[in-house]
Scaffold this active site. Structure first.
Site, PDB file in Angstrom:
ATOM      1  N   ARG A 138      12.549 -21.641 -28.806  1.00 58.79           N
ATOM      2  CA  ARG A 138      13.398 -22.242 -28.084  1.00 58.79           C
ATOM      3  C   ARG A 138      12.558 -23.391 -26.658  1.00 58.79           C
ATOM      4  O   ARG A 138      13.088 -24.371 -26.408  1.00 58.79           O
ATOM      5  CB  ARG A 138      14.950 -21.743 -28.432  1.00 58.79           C
ATOM      6  CG  ARG A 138      15.521 -21.621 -29.826  1.00 58.79           C
ATOM      7  CD  ARG A 138      16.330 -20.989 -28.966  1.00 58.79           C
ATOM      8  NE  ARG A 138      18.158 -22.272 -28.685  1.00 58.79           N
ATOM      9  CZ  ARG A 138      18.470 -22.314 -29.448  1.00 58.79           C
ATOM     10  NH1 ARG A 138      18.556 -22.254 -30.631  1.00 58.79           N
ATOM     11  NH2 ARG A 138      19.662 -23.134 -28.895  1.00 58.79           N
ATOM     12  N   GLU A 169       1.203 -38.482 -37.142  1.00 66.76           N
ATOM     13  CA  GLU A 169       1.839 -37.643 -37.477  1.00 66.76           C
ATOM     14  C   GLU A 169       0.602 -37.231 -37.758  1.00 66.76           C
ATOM     15  O   GLU A 169       0.440 -35.794 -36.603  1.00 66.76           O
ATOM     16  CB  GLU A 169       2.966 -37.643 -38.986  1.00 66.76           C
ATOM     17  CG  GLU A 169       3.077 -36.119 -39.222  1.00 66.76           C
ATOM     18  CD  GLU A 169       3.633 -35.615 -38.229  1.00 66.76           C
ATOM     19  OE1 GLU A 169       4.449 -36.287 -37.378  1.00 66.76           O
ATOM     20  OE2 GLU A 169       3.767 -33.839 -38.234  1.00 66.76           O
ATOM     21  N   GLU A 220       0.095 -32.832 -29.536  1.00 67.71           N
ATOM     22  CA  GLU A 220       0.931 -31.970 -29.027  1.00 67.71           C
ATOM     23  C   GLU A 220       0.256 -30.792 -29.258  1.00 67.71           C
ATOM     24  O   GLU A 220       0.450 -29.362 -28.772  1.00 67.71           O
ATOM     25  CB  GLU A 220       1.814 -31.819 -29.887  1.00 67.71           C
ATOM     26  CG  GLU A 220       1.730 -31.945 -31.096  1.00 67.71           C
ATOM     27  CD  GLU A 220       3.750 -31.913 -32.032  1.00 67.71           C
ATOM     28  OE1 GLU A 220       4.713 -31.346 -30.942  1.00 67.71           O
ATOM     29  OE2 GLU A 220       3.295 -31.595 -32.984  1.00 67.71           O
ATOM     30  N   TRP A 251      16.282 -22.360 -19.355  1.00 71.57           N
ATOM     31  CA  TRP A 251      15.288 -23.510 -19.945  1.00 71.57           C
ATOM     32  C   TRP A 251      15.603 -24.007 -18.513  1.00 71.57           C
ATOM     33  O   TRP A 251      16.629 -24.348 -18.294  1.00 71.57           O
ATOM     34  CB  TRP A 251      15.476 -24.086 -20.521  1.00 71.57           C
ATOM     35  CG  TRP A 251      14.059 -25.231 -20.604  1.00 71.57           C
ATOM     36  CD1 TRP A 251      14.662 -26.546 -20.456  1.00 71.57           C
ATOM     37  CD2 TRP A 251      12.833 -25.639 -21.548  1.00 71.57           C
ATOM     38  NE1 TRP A 251      13.414 -27.474 -20.643  1.00 71.57           N
ATOM     39  CE2 TRP A 251      12.650 -26.798 -21.090  1.00 71.57           C
ATOM     40  CE3 TRP A 251      11.898 -24.880 -21.707  1.00 71.57           C
ATOM     41  CZ2 TRP A 251      11.172 -27.300 -21.288  1.00 71.57           C
ATOM     42  CZ3 TRP A 251      11.045 -25.273 -22.158  1.00 71.57           C
ATOM     43  CH2 TRP A 251      10.489 -26.077 -21.994  1.00 71.57           C
ATOM     44  N   ASN A 276      24.271 -21.530 -21.250  1.00 70.89           N
ATOM     45  CA  ASN A 276      23.579 -22.614 -21.979  1.00 70.89           C
ATOM     46  C   ASN A 276      24.274 -24.049 -21.649  1.00 70.89           C
ATOM     47  O   ASN A 276      25.961 -24.378 -22.490  1.00 70.89           O
ATOM     48  CB  ASN A 276      23.248 -22.643 -23.085  1.00 70.89           C
ATOM     49  CG  ASN A 276      22.627 -23.723 -24.328  1.00 70.89           C
ATOM     50  OD1 ASN A 276      22.168 -24.850 -23.751  1.00 70.89           O
ATOM     51  ND2 ASN A 276      22.050 -23.333 -25.295  1.00 70.89           N
ATOM     52  N   GLY A 277      23.785 -24.587 -20.717  1.00 72.69           N
ATOM     53  CA  GLY A 277      24.336 -26.199 -21.012  1.00 72.69           C
ATOM     54  C   GLY A 277      24.586 -25.934 -19.043  1.00 72.69           C
ATOM     55  O   GLY A 277      23.879 -25.806 -18.658  1.00 72.69           O
ATOM     56  N   LYS A 337      10.997 -26.479 -28.694  1.00 70.27           N
ATOM     57  CA  LYS A 337      11.353 -26.904 -30.834  1.00 70.27           C
ATOM     58  C   LYS A 337      12.752 -27.924 -30.371  1.00 70.27           C
ATOM     59  O   LYS A 337      12.899 -28.156 -31.007  1.00 70.27           O
ATOM     60  CB  LYS A 337      12.142 -25.653 -31.586  1.00 70.27           C
ATOM     61  CG  LYS A 337      11.817 -25.633 -32.714  1.00 70.27           C
ATOM     62  CD  LYS A 337      10.639 -26.037 -33.040  1.00 70.27           C
ATOM     63  CE  LYS A 337      10.577 -26.240 -35.111  1.00 70.27           C
ATOM     64  NZ  LYS A 337       9.757 -27.071 -35.211  1.00 70.27           N
ATOM     65  N   CYS A 397      18.645 -22.929 -23.918  1.00 74.22           N
ATOM     66  CA  CYS A 397      18.932 -21.513 -24.035  1.00 74.22           C
ATOM     67  C   CYS A 397      19.066 -20.999 -25.199  1.00 74.22           C
ATOM     68  O   CYS A 397      19.814 -21.321 -25.739  1.00 74.22           O
ATOM     69  CB  CYS A 397      19.195 -21.933 -22.201  1.00 74.22           C
ATOM     70  SG  CYS A 397      19.115 -22.545 -21.392  1.00 74.22           S
ATOM     71  N   HIS A 430      -7.175 -56.025 -34.032  1.00 72.39           N
ATOM     72  CA  HIS A 430      -5.773 -56.680 -32.558  1.00 72.39           C
ATOM     73  C   HIS A 430      -5.930 -55.681 -31.351  1.00 72.39           C
ATOM     74  O   HIS A 430      -5.515 -56.550 -30.903  1.00 72.39           O
ATOM     75  CB  HIS A 430      -4.783 -57.236 -33.260  1.00 72.39           C
ATOM     76  CG  HIS A 430      -4.632 -57.308 -34.229  1.00 72.39           C
ATOM     77  ND1 HIS A 430      -5.228 -58.861 -34.670  1.00 72.39           N
ATOM     78  CD2 HIS A 430      -4.288 -57.279 -35.576  1.00 72.39           C
ATOM     79  CE1 HIS A 430      -5.059 -59.710 -35.718  1.00 72.39           C
ATOM     80  NE2 HIS A 430      -4.127 -58.701 -36.244  1.00 72.39           N
ATOM     81  N   LYS A 432       0.582 -34.683 -34.127  1.00 69.90           N
ATOM     82  CA  LYS A 432      -0.093 -33.046 -33.929  1.00 69.90           C
ATOM     83  C   LYS A 432      -1.158 -32.472 -33.386  1.00 69.90           C
ATOM     84  O   LYS A 432      -0.982 -31.749 -32.887  1.00 69.90           O
ATOM     85  CB  LYS A 432       0.201 -32.598 -36.478  1.00 69.90           C
ATOM     86  CG  LYS A 432       0.556 -32.568 -37.004  1.00 69.90           C
ATOM     87  CD  LYS A 432       1.836 -31.560 -36.701  1.00 69.90           C
ATOM     88  CE  LYS A 432       2.797 -31.347 -35.879  1.00 69.90           C
ATOM     89  NZ  LYS A 432       3.546 -32.375 -36.640  1.00 69.90           N
TER      90      LYS A 432
HETATM   91  C1  F6R Z   1       6.373 -32.898 -33.349  1.00 69.64           C
HETATM   92  C2  F6R Z   1       7.730 -32.728 -33.230  1.00 69.64           C
HETATM   93  C3  F6R Z   1       8.588 -33.164 -32.607  1.00 69.64           C
HETATM   94  C4  F6R Z   1      10.643 -33.813 -33.248  1.00 69.64           C
HETATM   95  C5  F6R Z   1      11.195 -34.280 -32.493  1.00 69.64           C
HETATM   96  C6  F6R Z   1      12.850 -34.207 -32.981  1.00 69.64           C
HETATM   97  O1  F6R Z   1       5.867 -31.526 -34.417  1.00 69.64           O
HETATM   98  O2  F6R Z   1       8.103 -31.182 -34.181  1.00 69.64           O
HETATM   99  O3  F6R Z   1       8.059 -34.205 -32.541  1.00 69.64           O
HETATM  100  O4  F6R Z   1      10.107 -34.026 -34.690  1.00 69.64           O
HETATM  101  O5  F6R Z   1      11.522 -33.911 -31.117  1.00 69.64           O
HETATM  102  O6  F6R Z   1      13.172 -33.026 -33.402  1.00 69.64           O
HETATM  103  P1  F6R Z   1      14.048 -33.122 -34.502  1.00 69.64           P
HETATM  104  O7  F6R Z   1      13.539 -32.919 -36.271  1.00 69.64           O
HETATM  105  O8  F6R Z   1      14.651 -31.434 -34.691  1.00 69.64           O
HETATM  106  O9  F6R Z   1      15.189 -33.745 -34.671  1.00 69.64           O
END
Ligand code: F6R
Length: 651
Positions: free
Chosen positions: A54, A520, A527, A109, A135-136, A646, A29, A543, A524
């Site tokens: 966040r 990657e 997501e 959250w 938060n928690g 995030k 949060c 395969h 991208k």
């Molecule tokens: C994808 C993305 C996530 C983070 C993952 C790890 O775009 O951002 O896959 O890479 O959640 O997050 P961190 O680096 O903060 O441990």
């Protein structure tokens, strides 16, 4: 006690000790608290806006108004829902002429209870004297709730957090002279779990008291005003002087400063720091989305991450609590990370094994500790995390430390939990990343992994100083190459995205260092554009995955240079032929001047020629732009993809 105030920075420093008990981490949060001279409501709402990245499902603010009464407003949904129910001009204590200048705000959250208005924070005690944001997870809240109910207290929400407001109100009422801090101290001693809490009391309107266990909390030190927040972004408009709170610390904020103690009331060590990015860095800089701005910031992020790490011919990390001998004793490396950071970790393997001739295993952090990996004092675990808060990675770090392994963190967030619990740290100086999808922090992580590889190579003696310096210079040169990609590819990638936006699925293929790039690129697109996307090692195609190829399916192929590894280049050309024969549309990312690939590319994205290890940096950028633009063309919020936050602080 440690006092913190403007021009009165605490003399203490250093990293707090690793907490002895492992607590379950919780969704992250956003918290902001304020005591000062400005209208608190505006400060808090602006702070919450800066914490929106966040992820949250409801929001609220509490302000002690000019009459010394608590005004609380909460709303489920986006922050604008909250703004719509706030009194215009702030909580002023109508008719008194005195504005409310103390308060707290929260983005929630949901964990306990659905995301509704009544479950949104702040919560209050029955007499509306105490407000709390949290938060928690308070793990023993069921017992505490039962105790309160037995004493006749009616709880107004389904949350675990509300019990803290009632408990503090009762502790304060029992001994008002002891003050709010003493009441908070008494209550946190009874709480189990992970909690960061901020309290205010209507009868003590000139202070707020916060307690930290587990989730991050930072104090902002202004002129005649103090802030407390989950992240400096919440108060960067007002001050850049900050103090990081350690585990199990309580801070009492008044206009004149802060007093920090531990949970027992003993003086506590804190870490003051200066925030070296300004608010412009946290704004969109003219782009429609933060992510697009962050993609463009990559040359600077790479340069800033490299800067200052070659000193007198030696690679230096930001923090190192390991002796050279301890490092020399390392005979095996594990890289642990999640999502995009894991893809950066895959690239670390190529560099470290190549430069150091030492085995490297790369593993998603959520799997690592459950399979009982073989770890000992001579194992180095490299933990990569942008946020430094990711629960899976943090728990992997703790597991590694419990097994006596050495831990090196690569992190973008100064003072976050993962670097705090590590033996060595290299920060990616990518600046704040607001877009939920990692972009500039990914490429910065790759560069940081390479720096770690070079640091290990110099320690093991597998590279001479002049070789290390040459590699470092190449890393530096990559920033220009990425800048050139940005100039050249943004428009073509955008046009391609519009053309392919209606596709059902996209596959990504690569070999060697192009394989993590393919993974990657697919992540991208998944997501951001909610499109089925898969990355494969091109050699694996035959395969199984080749069965997916059908007429007009777009397939992105990350080509290696035709120069360095001609054999790989040849093999990928064969793979392209195989998929073209089955009707795929080929989008090829290839080195400038690679004429051999041209006939096989329906769409060709050319990137500058760089050394093999640097190719992922230039090849990833067009795929980031592509994913963002497909998402935009499909009408999605590029910065806030659905279902994602995030920082993922739950396992
Ligand atoms: C994808 C993305 C996530 C983070 C993952 C790890 O775009 O951002 O896959 O890479 O959640 O997050 P961190 O680096 O903060 O441990």
């Amino acid at each position: 006690m440690t006092r913190v105030g403007h021009r009165r920075s605490p003399a203490t420093g250093g990293c707090p000790e690793r907490p002895e008990r492992v607590v379950t981490l919780t969704p992250v949060c956003g918290i902001v608290g304020y005591v000062g001279w400005r209208g608190a409501q505006e400060v808090l709402v602006n702070g919450l806006r800066r914490l929106e990245y966040r992820g949250y499902d409801s929001a609220g603010v509490a302000v002690v108004d000019g009459r010394g009464e608590l005004e609380v407003h909460r709303a489920a949904g986006p922050l604008d829902n909250l703004v719509a129910v706030l009194p215009e001009g702030g909580a002023t204590g109508e008719g008194t002429g005195r504005g409310g200048t103390t308060g707290m705000g929260h983005t929630r959250w949901a964990t306990h209870g659905p995301p509704t208005d009544r479950n949104a924070h702040p919560h209050r005690d029955a007499a509306s004297k105490v407000a709390v944001v949290h938060n928690g997870i308070i793990e023993n809240f069921v017992a505490l709730r039962a105790e309160l109910e037995a004493a006749g207290v009616e709880l107004a929400s389904d949350t675990d957090s509300e019990v803290a407001a009632h408990l503090v109100a009762r502790a304060f009422a029992a001994d008002p002279d002891a003050g709010l801090t003493a009441a908070v101290r008494a209550v946190v001693a009874r709480l189990e779990g992970a909690f960061t809490l901020v309290f205010t009391h209507a009868d003590s309107p000139d202070e707020i008291v916060a307690a930290r266990r587990s989730s991050p909390l930072v104090v902002g030190v202004g002129e005649g005003e103090m802030f407390v927040a989950s992240d400096v972004a919440a108060f960067i408009d007002h001050t850049r002087e900050a103090v990081e709170l350690g585990q199990d610390q309580i801070v009492t904020l008044t206009r004149g400063g802060a007093v920090v103690t531990d949970f027992l009331g003993e003086p506590a060590r804190t870490r003051p720091f200066h925030v070296d990015w300004d608010i412009a860095a946290a704004e969109k800089g003219g782009h429609d989305f933060f992510m697009l701005k962050e993609i463009e910031e990559q040359p600077a992020a790479l340069a800033d991450t490299l800067r200052g790490h070659l000193v007198d011919g030696r690679i230096v990390l930001d923090e190192q609590r390991l002796s050279d001998q301890e490092l020399r004793d390392i005979d095996k490396v594990f890289v642990v990370a999640c999502g995009t950071a894991y893809h950066a970790g895959l690239l670390a393997k190529y560099a470290i094994e190549h430069w150091c001739r030492i085995p490297v295993e790369v593993e998603v952090a959520s799997e690592f500790r459950y399979r009982d990996p073989v770890l000992d004092r001579s194992t180095l675990v490299v933990a990569i995390s942008q946020s430094g808060e990711t629960a899976d990675t943090l728990e992997a770090v703790r597991h590694a430390r419990d097994q006596k392994a050495r831990v090196l963190a690569i992190c973008n967030t100064n003072g976050a939990q993962i670097p705090r619990e590590s033996d060595a740290v290299l920060y990616t100086h990518a600046g704040p990343e607001v877009g939920v999808a990692a972009t500039k922090t990914f490429t910065a992580q790759v560069i940081a992994c390479y720096l770690v590889g070079l640091a290990l190579a110099q320690t093991f003696g597998t590279k001479y100083a002049d070789e290390v310096a040459r590699e470092y210079a190449e890393l530096e040169a990559s920033t220009d190459a990425v800048a050139r990609v940005l100039e050249a590819v943004v428009e073509p990638a955008r046009a391609l995205a519009r053309e392919l936006a209606a596709s059902k699925a996209v596959l990504f293929l690569g070999r060697h260092v192009g394989f993590p790039v393919a993974l990657e690129g697919a992540l991208k697109l998944k997501e951001l554009a909610y499109m089925h996307a898969e990355g494969f090692a091109a050699g694996e195609l035959k395969h199984g995955p080749i069965a997916l190829i059908e007429q007009d399916l777009p397939v992105v192929v990350v080509m290696p240079s035709p120069k360095g590894r001609a054999i790989l280049h040849q093999k990928l050309l064969s793979n392209i032929r195989e998929i073209q024969a089955r009707g795929a549309r080929t989008i090829v990312v290839a080195e400038e001047g690679d004429e051999t690939v041209r006939p096989f590319a329906e769409h060709l994205i050319e990137v500058p020629a760089v050394s093999t290890l640097l190719q992922p940096l230039v090849a990833s950028v067009p795929l980031q732009v592509f994913a963002a633009e497909v998402a935009r063309a499909r009408g999605y919020d590029v910065d806030k993809p659905r279902n994602l936050a995030k920082s993922v602080t739950v396992e």
